[in-house]
Design a protein around this motif. Structure first.
Motif, short mmCIF file in Angstrom:
data_model
loop_
_atom_site.label_atom_id
_atom_site.label_comp_id
_atom_site.label_asym_id
_atom_site.label_seq_id
_atom_site.Cartn_x
_atom_site.Cartn_y
_atom_site.Cartn_z
N HIS A 108 85.06 104.51 -24.57
CA HIS A 108 85.62 105.95 -24.31
C HIS A 108 87.15 105.29 -23.46
O HIS A 108 88.31 105.96 -23.59
N THR A 112 90.87 105.78 -24.74
CA THR A 112 91.96 106.46 -23.81
C THR A 112 93.11 105.71 -23.45
O THR A 112 94.26 106.36 -23.50
N ALA A 115 95.14 105.95 -26.75
CA ALA A 115 95.66 107.41 -26.79
C ALA A 115 96.80 107.68 -25.98
O ALA A 115 97.90 108.02 -26.03
N MET A 386 89.33 109.83 -20.76
CA MET A 386 88.36 110.81 -21.56
C MET A 386 86.94 110.56 -22.03
O MET A 386 86.49 109.35 -21.86
N TYR A 535 93.10 114.26 -27.55
CA TYR A 535 93.32 113.52 -26.26
C TYR A 535 94.07 114.38 -25.24
O TYR A 535 94.92 115.15 -25.73
#
Length: 546
Positions: A108, A112, A115, A386, A535
């Motif tokens: 994750h 993130t 993103a 995230m 996101y």
């Protein structure tokens, strides 16, 4: 693709205050805010004006090329490194190297970082490079050496590597033999359910293990395989070539150590005055630097300041400031950062536009703002990581079948499970036994009073007798309920599967389960869905249905 947003309860009040801007006093601890679009422009301008305080971009790029080539990087990664050589800003985040990447939260974080870099690139109109900082210098083996998977029998199994004998050195310097890798892979093969993708997964991991001398090597190869096409650049903080470039910053950290200590201490007092709990220890006299003792197998030892010099806690190492500076200049690979100096080192190596951090990291980064300023730097934009929960198709069907929401599983699962079982009880077993117990006590108590009237000493015996009979009624009731519930064993297994998949060990999925379980069942479709999920610059939790 089906996703849902879920408001995960916060566990770090300081982090929550920063993310949601509920306490204006907290903003001064960080400087920028991830949710303020203008702060991204402001931070970029600051980076463009302060290039003189950082390491040479071309030199960093050279080290990155060598490391990422060894990790099997994709062409997109080398394009990212070329941009770094030209001075491109980066979004950086990191994690300790765990077995087969460790818990899902590591995945994750990488998602993130990618993103956040993409979002920043779109806003700023220039390339922003995603960088993953492999914290290979950490020495907490028990935190890094394992992975949890769910077996075909729907049991949670821990697979772990035993630490080789020797000193407590960094994870990157702890060797794992091919025999150890083969044992781990054999354990994984036994644990994972059979699937059409299982042989290819195991072959991929076996090929990597033949080149991996450490958990960090395997970690880097896996991240490169999973995210290389997204241009994610990797760096191992314990890479010898990286250490060579860090020498000037180590010198600053030593020369200005007293000022930095005062800065950390002042920040900790300020945070406490604001009513928040510290998430990192600020120890008086700590140098916030580690030394690898080559004489004892590269054991990683925290340094403390005493009598104008630097020592370990036991006083077995004693160095003058001049001697430590000489090590920084000539043998920087012997030095290592802790959680309070690592943010400074990252900002020295890269033009860090933003740092992607987990909840605990955001809280302890609040201690570093003044330290950045002392060194002529500024804390980058702090971007909350995230978080996601992967919900498999079978689990989603079971949620619908038992009319459970995701929130039910996260916050009141046992209550809802018990309620469902009671609703199936058309015989009202518990109620009937309760009524029988009440009737018995009503009938029996006058007899106890009669016995006590005949002989007072019988009162205590009567109470004991009553208690034993009530216990037997309760026992029979419990056995009857158990027998009744056995009719619903299949349903209970389905309910427990929901909980095991979504909240294993009573924790969010991302903190326990390893990604190999999803790779085994879905190849890399699960990863693509994470990369395509919504996101948000201020973080959040997304439920992703597979």
């Amino acid at each position: 693709m089906r996703t849902e947003t879920y408001s995960m309860p916060g566990v770090q009040p300081l982090t929550e205050a920063y993310i949601h801007r509920t306490d204006s006093r907290v903003e001064a601890l960080y400087g920028y805010h991830a949710g303020a679009e203008q702060d991204w422009d402001r931070r970029l301008k600051r980076l463009e004006e302060s290039g003189n305080v950082r390491a040479d971009a071309a030199a960093i790029a050279g080290v990155l090329r060598a490391y990422n080539e060894k990790a099997g990087a994709a062409p997109e990664v080398f394009a990212s490194i070329a941009a770094i050589a030209e001075g491109a800003p980066v979004v950086v985040g990191g994690q300790q190297a765990g077995l087969w990447t460790g818990p899902l939260l590591v995945i994750h974080k990488a998602v993130t970082i990618i993103a956040a870099a993409k979002s920043a690139s779109e806003q700023l109109g220039r390339e922003v490079v995603p960088v993953f900082w492999v914290a290979g210098e950490d020495h907490d083996w028990e935190e890094a050496n394992h992975a949890f998977v769910i077996t075909a029998e729907q049991e949670l199994r821990k697979l772990a590597s035993v630490r080789p004998e020797g000193s407590r050195t960094s994870v990157s310097r702890t060797a794992i033999s091919l025999e150890d890798w083969e044992k781990l892979l054999a354990d994984l093969e036994l644990a994972l359910p059979h699937s059409e993708f299982k042989p290819a997964l195991l072959d991929e991991l076996r090929t990597m293990s033949q080149k991996a001398n450490s958990l960090s090597d395997m970690f880097a190869m896996l991240l490169s395989h999973l995210f290389g096409k997204r241009g994610l650049v990797l760096l191992d903080a314990d890479d010898r070539d990286v250490r060579g470039l860090e020498a000037p910053m180590f010198r600053q950290l030593i020369e200005r150590n007293d000022e930095l200590e005062q800065a950390y201490s002042a920040s900790s007092e300020r945070i406490k005055q604001l009513g928040y709990t510290l998430q990192a220890e600020v120890t008086p006299g700590s140098a916030n630097l580690f030394l690898f003792q080559s004489a004892s197998g590269d054991e990683r030892t925290l340094l403390h300041k005493r009598d104008g010099g630097f020592q370990d806690r036991k006083g077995q190492i004693s160095l003058s400031a001049a001697e430590l500076l000489q090590i920084a200049d000539e043998q920087p690979q012997q030095l290592s950062n802790n959680v309070l100096t690592r943010p400074l080192m990252q900002d020295y190596l890269f033009p860090v536009l933003a740092a992607v951090l987990g909840p605990g990291e955001i809280a302890y980064w609040a201690l570093t703002g003044e330290a950045f300023r002392i060194l002529g730097m500024e804390m980058p934009i702090v971007v909350p990581r995230m978080s996601y929960t992967l919900v498999e198709g079978t689990v989603a069907k079971h949620l619908d079948k038992y009319e459970l929401t995701f929130e039910d599983v996260m916050e009141r699962f046992e209550e809802r499970k018990g309620k469902w079982l009671k609703l199936q009880d058309g015989l009202s077993i518990e109620r009937q036994f309760a009524e029988a117990r009440q009737s018995f006590e009503t009938l029996y108590k006058p007899l106890l009073e009669l016995a006590a009237g005949v002989q007072p000493s019988l009162s205590k015996l009567g109470d004991t007798n009553l208690q034993k009979i009530v216990e037997q009624i309760n026992y029979m009731g419990s056995k009857t309920v158990d027998a009744f519930n056995k009719q619903f064993e299949a349903s209970i297994r389905q309910l427990d599967r929901i909980h095991l998949s979504i909240k294993p060990q009573g924790k969010p999925q991302e903190r326990v389960l390893n990604m190999t379980a999803y790779w085994n069942r879905y190849q890399l479709i699960w990863l693509e869905k994470l990369l395509e999920a919504p996101y948000h610059r201020t973080g959040g939790h997304e439920i992703v249905y597979l």
